[in-house]
Structure formats: C-alpha cells, structure tokens
Design an enzyme around this catalytic site. Structure first.
Site, mmCIF file in Angstrom:
data_model
loop_
_atom_site.group_PDB
_atom_site.id
_atom_site.type_symbol
_atom_site.label_atom_id
_atom_site.label_comp_id
_atom_site.label_asym_id
_atom_site.label_seq_id
_atom_site.Cartn_x
_atom_site.Cartn_y
_atom_site.Cartn_z
ATOM 1 N N HIS A 1 84.417 -32.753 -17.850
ATOM 2 C CA HIS A 1 84.914 -31.577 -18.561
ATOM 3 C C HIS A 1 85.906 -31.989 -19.638
ATOM 4 O O HIS A 1 85.866 -31.512 -20.773
ATOM 5 C CB HIS A 1 85.576 -30.626 -17.557
ATOM 6 N N GLU B 1 83.671 -21.904 -23.662
ATOM 7 C CA GLU B 1 84.214 -22.955 -22.792
ATOM 8 C C GLU B 1 83.426 -24.260 -22.883
ATOM 9 O O GLU B 1 82.226 -24.281 -22.598
ATOM 10 C CB GLU B 1 84.232 -22.466 -21.333
ATOM 11 N N ASP C 1 75.264 -6.059 -20.404
ATOM 12 C CA ASP C 1 76.600 -5.552 -20.109
ATOM 13 C C ASP C 1 77.281 -6.527 -19.136
ATOM 14 O O ASP C 1 77.041 -6.480 -17.926
ATOM 15 C CB ASP C 1 76.463 -4.143 -19.493
ATOM 16 N N LYS D 1 83.676 -18.246 -9.949
ATOM 17 C CA LYS D 1 83.890 -18.333 -11.412
ATOM 18 C C LYS D 1 82.926 -19.383 -11.999
ATOM 19 O O LYS D 1 82.343 -19.199 -13.060
ATOM 20 C CB LYS D 1 85.354 -18.690 -11.706
HETATM 21 C C1 LIG Z 1 79.949 -32.792 -18.120
HETATM 22 C C2 LIG Z 1 78.814 -33.439 -17.365
HETATM 23 C C3 LIG Z 1 77.517 -32.716 -17.710
HETATM 24 C C4 LIG Z 1 78.682 -34.905 -17.775
HETATM 25 O O1 LIG Z 1 77.735 -35.498 -16.949
HETATM 26 P P1 LIG Z 1 77.242 -36.988 -17.071
HETATM 27 O O2 LIG Z 1 76.944 -37.502 -15.704
HETATM 28 O O3 LIG Z 1 78.163 -37.764 -17.935
HETATM 29 O O4 LIG Z 1 75.893 -36.754 -17.815
HETATM 30 P P2 LIG Z 1 74.758 -37.798 -18.230
HETATM 31 O O5 LIG Z 1 75.260 -38.618 -19.370
HETATM 32 O O6 LIG Z 1 74.196 -38.487 -17.019
HETATM 33 O O7 LIG Z 1 73.654 -36.776 -18.780
HETATM 34 C C5 LIG Z 1 72.874 -35.980 -17.901
HETATM 35 C C6 LIG Z 1 72.426 -34.741 -18.633
HETATM 36 O O8 LIG Z 1 73.549 -33.870 -18.804
HETATM 37 C C7 LIG Z 1 73.480 -33.246 -20.083
HETATM 38 N N1 LIG Z 1 74.658 -33.642 -20.871
HETATM 39 C C8 LIG Z 1 75.520 -34.654 -20.622
HETATM 40 N N2 LIG Z 1 76.493 -34.681 -21.554
HETATM 41 C C9 LIG Z 1 76.246 -33.670 -22.412
HETATM 42 C C10 LIG Z 1 76.879 -33.184 -23.592
HETATM 43 N N3 LIG Z 1 77.973 -33.748 -24.082
HETATM 44 N N4 LIG Z 1 76.349 -32.125 -24.212
HETATM 45 C C11 LIG Z 1 75.232 -31.529 -23.743
HETATM 46 N N5 LIG Z 1 74.577 -31.955 -22.653
HETATM 47 C C12 LIG Z 1 75.076 -33.011 -21.978
HETATM 48 C C13 LIG Z 1 72.191 -33.699 -20.738
HETATM 49 O O9 LIG Z 1 71.159 -32.799 -20.457
HETATM 50 C C14 LIG Z 1 71.928 -35.017 -20.055
HETATM 51 O O10 LIG Z 1 70.549 -35.341 -20.012
HETATM 52 P P3 LIG Z 1 69.857 -36.188 -21.234
HETATM 53 O O11 LIG Z 1 69.996 -35.382 -22.471
HETATM 54 O O12 LIG Z 1 70.633 -37.478 -21.304
HETATM 55 O O13 LIG Z 1 68.449 -36.323 -20.790
HETATM 56 C C15 LIG Z 1 79.020 -33.413 -15.803
HETATM 57 O O14 LIG Z 1 80.204 -34.088 -15.484
HETATM 58 C C16 LIG Z 1 79.075 -32.016 -15.219
HETATM 59 O O15 LIG Z 1 78.042 -31.406 -14.973
HETATM 60 N N6 LIG Z 1 80.278 -31.529 -14.945
HETATM 61 C C17 LIG Z 1 80.514 -30.163 -14.495
HETATM 62 C C18 LIG Z 1 81.207 -29.422 -15.606
HETATM 63 C C19 LIG Z 1 81.402 -27.975 -15.315
HETATM 64 O O16 LIG Z 1 81.027 -27.430 -14.318
HETATM 65 N N7 LIG Z 1 82.024 -27.323 -16.272
HETATM 66 C C20 LIG Z 1 82.353 -25.928 -16.187
HETATM 67 C C21 LIG Z 1 83.794 -25.740 -16.548
HETATM 68 S S1 LIG Z 1 84.840 -26.064 -15.173
HETATM 69 C C22 LIG Z 1 84.980 -24.497 -14.451
HETATM 70 O O17 LIG Z 1 85.123 -23.559 -15.161
HETATM 71 C C23 LIG Z 1 84.612 -24.107 -13.068
HETATM 72 C C24 LIG Z 1 84.990 -24.866 -11.848
HETATM 73 C C25 LIG Z 1 84.623 -26.295 -11.933
HETATM 74 O O18 LIG Z 1 86.365 -24.779 -11.571
HETATM 75 C C26 LIG Z 1 84.182 -24.178 -10.762
HETATM 76 C C27 LIG Z 1 84.447 -24.666 -9.388
HETATM 77 O O19 LIG Z 1 85.572 -25.077 -9.108
HETATM 78 O O20 LIG Z 1 83.503 -24.576 -8.552
HETATM 79 N N1 LIG Z 2 79.049 1.964 -15.668
HETATM 80 C C1 LIG Z 2 78.257 1.361 -16.559
HETATM 81 O O1 LIG Z 2 77.861 0.227 -16.334
HETATM 82 C C2 LIG Z 2 77.848 2.073 -17.808
HETATM 83 C C3 LIG Z 2 77.129 1.395 -18.770
HETATM 84 N N2 LIG Z 2 76.696 2.028 -19.917
HETATM 85 C C4 LIG Z 2 75.939 1.367 -20.988
HETATM 86 O O2 LIG Z 2 74.596 1.891 -20.941
HETATM 87 C C5 LIG Z 2 73.719 1.040 -21.664
HETATM 88 C C6 LIG Z 2 72.414 0.865 -20.901
HETATM 89 O O3 LIG Z 2 71.845 2.102 -20.568
HETATM 90 P P1 LIG Z 2 70.243 2.274 -20.494
HETATM 91 O O4 LIG Z 2 69.973 3.597 -19.846
HETATM 92 O O5 LIG Z 2 69.627 1.078 -19.881
HETATM 93 O O6 LIG Z 2 69.838 2.240 -22.004
HETATM 94 P P2 LIG Z 2 69.100 3.312 -22.929
HETATM 95 O O7 LIG Z 2 69.877 4.573 -22.979
HETATM 96 O O8 LIG Z 2 68.823 2.615 -24.215
HETATM 97 O O9 LIG Z 2 67.738 3.597 -22.139
HETATM 98 C C7 LIG Z 2 66.661 2.711 -22.081
HETATM 99 C C8 LIG Z 2 65.530 3.185 -22.973
HETATM 100 O O10 LIG Z 2 64.512 2.218 -23.035
HETATM 101 C C9 LIG Z 2 63.238 2.860 -22.860
HETATM 102 N N3 LIG Z 2 62.291 1.839 -22.386
HETATM 103 C C10 LIG Z 2 61.384 1.214 -23.167
HETATM 104 N N4 LIG Z 2 60.679 0.328 -22.455
HETATM 105 C C11 LIG Z 2 61.147 0.386 -21.201
HETATM 106 C C12 LIG Z 2 60.828 -0.339 -20.015
HETATM 107 N N5 LIG Z 2 59.885 -1.274 -19.974
HETATM 108 N N6 LIG Z 2 61.576 -0.102 -18.912
HETATM 109 C C13 LIG Z 2 62.580 0.813 -18.934
HETATM 110 N N7 LIG Z 2 62.895 1.545 -20.024
HETATM 111 C C14 LIG Z 2 62.193 1.323 -21.155
HETATM 112 C C15 LIG Z 2 63.551 3.977 -21.889
HETATM 113 O O11 LIG Z 2 62.561 4.949 -21.894
HETATM 114 C C16 LIG Z 2 64.885 4.476 -22.438
HETATM 115 O O12 LIG Z 2 64.665 5.366 -23.493
HETATM 116 C C17 LIG Z 2 74.464 -0.256 -21.843
HETATM 117 O O13 LIG Z 2 74.871 -0.346 -23.194
HETATM 118 C C18 LIG Z 2 75.694 -0.109 -20.925
HETATM 119 O O14 LIG Z 2 76.771 -0.891 -21.409
HETATM 120 C C19 LIG Z 2 76.917 3.370 -20.104
HETATM 121 C C20 LIG Z 2 77.631 4.072 -19.170
HETATM 122 C C21 LIG Z 2 78.198 3.493 -17.979
#
Ligand SMILES: CC(C)(COP(=O)([O-])OP(=O)([O-])OC[C@H]1O[C@@H](n2cnc3c(N)ncnc32)[C@H](O)[C@@H]1OP(=O)([O-])[O-])[C@@H](O)C(=O)NCCC(=O)NCCSC(=O)C[C@@](C)(O)CC(=O)[O-]
Ligand SMILES: NC(=O)C1=CN([C@@H]2O[C@H](COP(=O)(O)OP(=O)(O)OC[C@H]3O[C@@H](n4cnc5c(N)ncnc54)[C@H](O)[C@@H]3O)[C@@H](O)[C@H]2O)C=CC1
Length: 419
Positions: A371, A74, A272, A256
């Site tokens: 956006h 997106e 996941d 969202k």
């Molecule tokens: C789009 C902006 C960022 C423009 O914002 P702007 O004011 O034009 O930005 P700016 O020119 O003042 O720049 C500020 C900083 O933004 C970044 N920036 C600025 N432009 C860019 C670019 N092209 N590519 C990468 N980074 C960018 C960059 O870090 C920049 O800093 P700098 O680099 O200048 O130091 C602003 O309007 C904004 O934040 N809008 C929100 C957009 C958004 O939320 N999008 C998500 C999709 S919409 C959605 O899915 C969800 C929604 C919205 O429905 C959720 C809801 O309803 O709550």
């Molecule tokens: N309902 C759900 O969300 C379900 C999800 N899954 C899937 O299961 C997977 C994750 O299962 P896990 O048990 O996490 O993975 P896993 O089976 O790989 O287990 C984790 C392993 O990492 C080891 N380990 C090493 N360093 C560790 C540390 N610092 N802390 C903890 N463990 C450490 C553990 O001993 C273990 O062997 C994902 O791929 C997920 O998508 C599977 C079934 C159902």
C-alpha cells in the site's frame, strides 16, 4: 486478452486507454459529463468533481472474465483487486432473488388491535396488491412489481405503531422511486382499511431479500509469501477471518476492506453508494453484534482455502442516475453485464477478492509494503514530482520513517539540486 493486459500497470495512460478501446470499443478519455447533463442530475450544479477511474484486471466470475472499472481516490485498491483476482481465479456467485421492501408506518388508535389489523390486511391483500400494481405499470412490463404484503407490529416495545410491509421485484432497476410511488399511492387505502394514521410511506434500505453469495476455493499452492508456507498463510487468513467475527474494532476494518472495491464499482456504475453501504453494514449486525462479513476457512485435508461472502447487493443496470450519466453507461458497457443480478454477482465477487488481497497482505508482509509503495507515488505526485523523477522519488520516500508531503517536498528539492 491476457497478453494485452500483462504488466498493464507498467504501461502509460495512453497505452492503457488504447488497449481498453481495442477490447471494449469504449473511449474513456473522450467521455465526460457535460454541464447540461450535470445540471439535470443535481440541484445548484457548479461543476464536476473528478475521482480517478482505473480498471481492475483478472476478475473471473462464473467462468466469465470481467474488466472492472473502479472509481476511487485510494491508492492500492485497483492493484489489490487485480492481484487478488490473479491468485484466486474463478469466483462462483449467485443471486437467487432480488426483492426490495417498502414500509407504510402507522400510528394506531388505542382501540386498534394487532390481531384484527393483521386479519384485515390478509383479507384485503388481493385488493391492495391490485392497487399497487396500478402504480407501476412500467416496471411490470419488465416482469417486476409488487409481490407480497403483510402487517407487523411491535406490541411489547411500541404498541402504538404498526407497519405494512410490501415486497417488490425491481428487475434490473434499484426500484426506490418506483416503490416509493406505489407506497404513497397505497397509504390512504391502508389507513382506510385498518383505520390508522399514516406516519410515512418509504422503501427500506434493509435488504435481506436481495442477497448475493460469492464463493471461492483456492488451492493453497497459489498462496505465496516470503515469510510463510502456503499452509501457514492459509491458516493465518482463516485466523483473520475468525477474529473479525468477534471484535467489532477489527470487523469494521475488515468490512471496510470489502467495501473498497464494492463502493468503487458502485460509484463507477452510477449506483447509489449510500444505499449499498447502509444495506451491507446493517447486514453485518443482523444478529445484534457487528461482525466481519466474509468467512475464510482452511481445509487442510483438501489443501484448499475456502472463501465466502454473502451480502445484500441492491444494484441496478437501468434507471436512476445511471441511465443518463455517460460515464456510468460506458462503465456498464465495459463490464458487459446484461442484468442487475449479473452486476450484483460481479460486485460481491469484487468484495471477496478485495478482502482476500487485504487479508493476504495483512497476515504476511503487512499492508504497508504494498500500500505504501502506491501511497508514496501519490504523495510524490501531490508535491509536483515529474514522471521522470518518480522512480527516484518513490525509492527515496520508501526509505523514510514517515511519508508525507513535507518529507516529499524536501526530497524533491534534493533530487533537483543533485541533477
Ligand atoms: C499492492 C499489492 C497489489 C502489491 O502486490 P505485489 O505482490 O507486489 O504484486 P506483484 O508484483 O506480484 O503483482 C501481482 C499482480 O498485482 C497487480 N499489481 C501489482 N502492482 C500493481 C500496481 N502498481 N498497479 C496495478 N496493479 C498492480 C497486477 O495485476 C499484478 O499482475 P501482473 O500485471 O504482474 O500480471 C499487494 O500488496 C496487495 O494486494 N495489497 C493489498 C492492498 C490493499 O488491500 N489495499 C487497500 C487499501 S488498505 C485498506 O483500506 C483496507 C484494510 C487493509 O485496512 C482492510 C483490512 O484491514 O482488512
Ligand atoms: N432510500 C433510498 O435508497 C432512495 C433512493 N432513491 C433514488 O432512486 C433512484 C432509483 O430509483 P428507481 O426506481 O430504480 O429508478 P427509476 O425511477 O428511474 O425507475 C426505473 C425505470 O426503469 C424502467 N426499466 C427499464 N428497463 C427495466 C428493467 N429491465 N428492469 C426494471 N426497470 C426497467 C422502469 O420501468 C422504470 O421506469 C436512485 O437514483 C436512488 O438514489 C430515491 C429515494 C430513496
């Protein structure tokens, strides 16, 4: 670092990759998932499906700066994170405990009595925990494993069912496989002790024991807008947040926006995404009504806007797919997190920042201004606009009442004819 990253988005892809390599020693352009690795991860593997990976800047959590790789299709999600992060500054985040919960669901016989079953489980708790411990030695060696066990029934709604709940500390893993193994091993013992029939044994994705909180206080002089004073903008963000508590139509969109960043980071780190989204949306309706997850309040006396987001964040830095996916490993190295708790803190902070960026835009210039500029770039590219034609194309597209591929193709034709 900040000097290298200034106007980062205006650089070429090659320049951006060079900077990230200098900063993190990660070469994103040469790391891919091989055919062999892909076919080990899923069944009937054909090829890899590409999603663009970008990097969000200006993210600071608990006074540490993070480069945040995001995998998303997106436009404007990455820009919004960098923009929101730049305005908000440091986010304070905490994850106190991380417990997952598993269930052994049982069909009771008519003679089963809930009170007696509860007592039996209580009496055998140590034995059951000891059995559970035997099936997760690996995770126990990292300090995790089963924590508590209890029984619950629903006597009024479904008296014929009861459930054993087991809480489990997964340390840095998600723990799903680990916990499922333990639950299935435990099921026969449970059914023997309380004489019931086991229906299923599986972890729950309802994660109310793994909450992460992110908080921010932003001085309102950082809130700039052409139409509104900082006070008005802070007030309008508060209104947006309060309204999202009331109306599910708005709450779902609000959330969202929070998930835009969280899911993108979850995907990039090989976590996941379905488990995270299920847990977060369930949390949003925990009191029976679906509500906005974040809170924004304007403190006029102190001149600050206060933001807060508390949600479950069942993420991992080890195990599952992420340990064997080379790009997930690279993303985790770039993020430079050392534990699942730290990753959860960054994830929820990203959600709060993303929400702020969207709300700030929505209650001031509107979402389309920022956006749609980025959407216009993406539509222009979809119809084959060359990089040197892009500035003219975006400029022309932004003047149209509608941006779509048909309009873009006509404009591109015009640009090329006028050359
Ligand atoms: C789009 C902006 C960022 C423009 O914002 P702007 O004011 O034009 O930005 P700016 O020119 O003042 O720049 C500020 C900083 O933004 C970044 N920036 C600025 N432009 C860019 C670019 N092209 N590519 C990468 N980074 C960018 C960059 O870090 C920049 O800093 P700098 O680099 O200048 O130091 C602003 O309007 C904004 O934040 N809008 C929100 C957009 C958004 O939320 N999008 C998500 C999709 S919409 C959605 O899915 C969800 C929604 C919205 O429905 C959720 C809801 O309803 O709550
Ligand atoms: N309902 C759900 O969300 C379900 C999800 N899954 C899937 O299961 C997977 C994750 O299962 P896990 O048990 O996490 O993975 P896993 O089976 O790989 O287990 C984790 C392993 O990492 C080891 N380990 C090493 N360093 C560790 C540390 N610092 N802390 C903890 N463990 C450490 C553990 O001993 C273990 O062997 C994902 O791929 C997920 O998508 C599977 C079934 C159902």
């Amino acid at each position: 670092m900040s000097e290298l990253l200034s106007k980062f988005y205006k650089k070429t892809t090659a320049e951006r990759n060079k900077i990230i390599k200098e900063l993190t020693h990660q070469d994103f352009q040469s790391t891919t998932l091989s055919e062999e690795q892909g076919s080990q991860l899923i069944e009937n593997y054909l090829t890899n499906y590409a999603v663009p990976l970008g990097v969000g800047l200006n993210v600071q959590v608990n006074h540490q700066a993070y480069l945040v790789p995001l995998a998303t299709e997106e436009p404007s999600v990455v820009a919004a994170l960098s923009n929101g992060g730049k305005i908000l500054g440091n986010i304070d985040a905490t994850t106190k405990e991380r417990r997952i919960i598993g269930q052994i669901i049982m069909k009771c016989h008519p003679e089963n009595n809930l009170e007696q079953m509860t007592q039996q489980i209580e009496k055998n708790k140590d034995h059951l925990l000891e059995v559970a411990n035997q099936y997760c030695e690996s995770i126990r060696s990292y300090g995790g494993g089963p924590v508590d066990i209890w029984l619950k029934g629903y006597p009024e709604d479904l008296p014929e069912f009861a459930t054993i709940y087991l809480s489990f500390d997964p340390v840095d893993a998600m723990g799903a496989n680990q916990l499922n193994t333990v639950l299935e091993a435990l099921a026969p013992d449970v059914s023997r002790i309380i004489d019931t029939e086991v229906v299923m044994a599986i972890l729950s994705n309802y994660q109310d024991l793994a909450l992460t909180q992110a908080m921010v206080e932003v001085p309102i002089d950082r809130l700039k807008s052409n139409q509104y004073s900082p006070e008005q903008l802070a007030q309008r963000i508060e209104w947006a947040s309060h309204y999202a508590q009331l109306d599910p139509y708005r709450a779902v969109t609000h959330n969202k926006g929070i998930m835009n960043g969280i899911t993108a980071l979850a995907l990039a780190t090989g976590n996941d995404t379905r488990a995270i989204e299920a847990a977060v949306h369930a949390h949003a309706s925990r009191d029976g009504q679906y509500r906005g997850l974040s809170q924004w309040n304007y403190d006029a006396e102190d001149g600050v806007l206060k933001g807060e987001l508390t949600i479950p964040m069942p993420v991992a830095t080890v195990g599952g797919t992420l340990s064997s996916h080379p790009q997930s490993q690279q993303v985790l190295k770039t993020l430079n997190v050392t534990s699942a708790k730290e990753l959860a803190n960054v994830m929820v902070s990203v959600g709060l920042i993303q929400n702020f960026a969207a709300l700030r835009a929505l209650v001031s210039e509107g979402i389309q201004a920022g956006h749609m500029q980025l959407q216009a770039r993406s539509t222009a590219q979809q119809v084959g606009t060359l990089p040197e034609e892009l500035p003219d194309m975006v400029h022309l597209l932004m003047q149209q009442s509608e941006i779509n591929q048909r309009v873009a193709a006509q404009l591109l034709d015009k640009i090329r004819k006028n050359k």
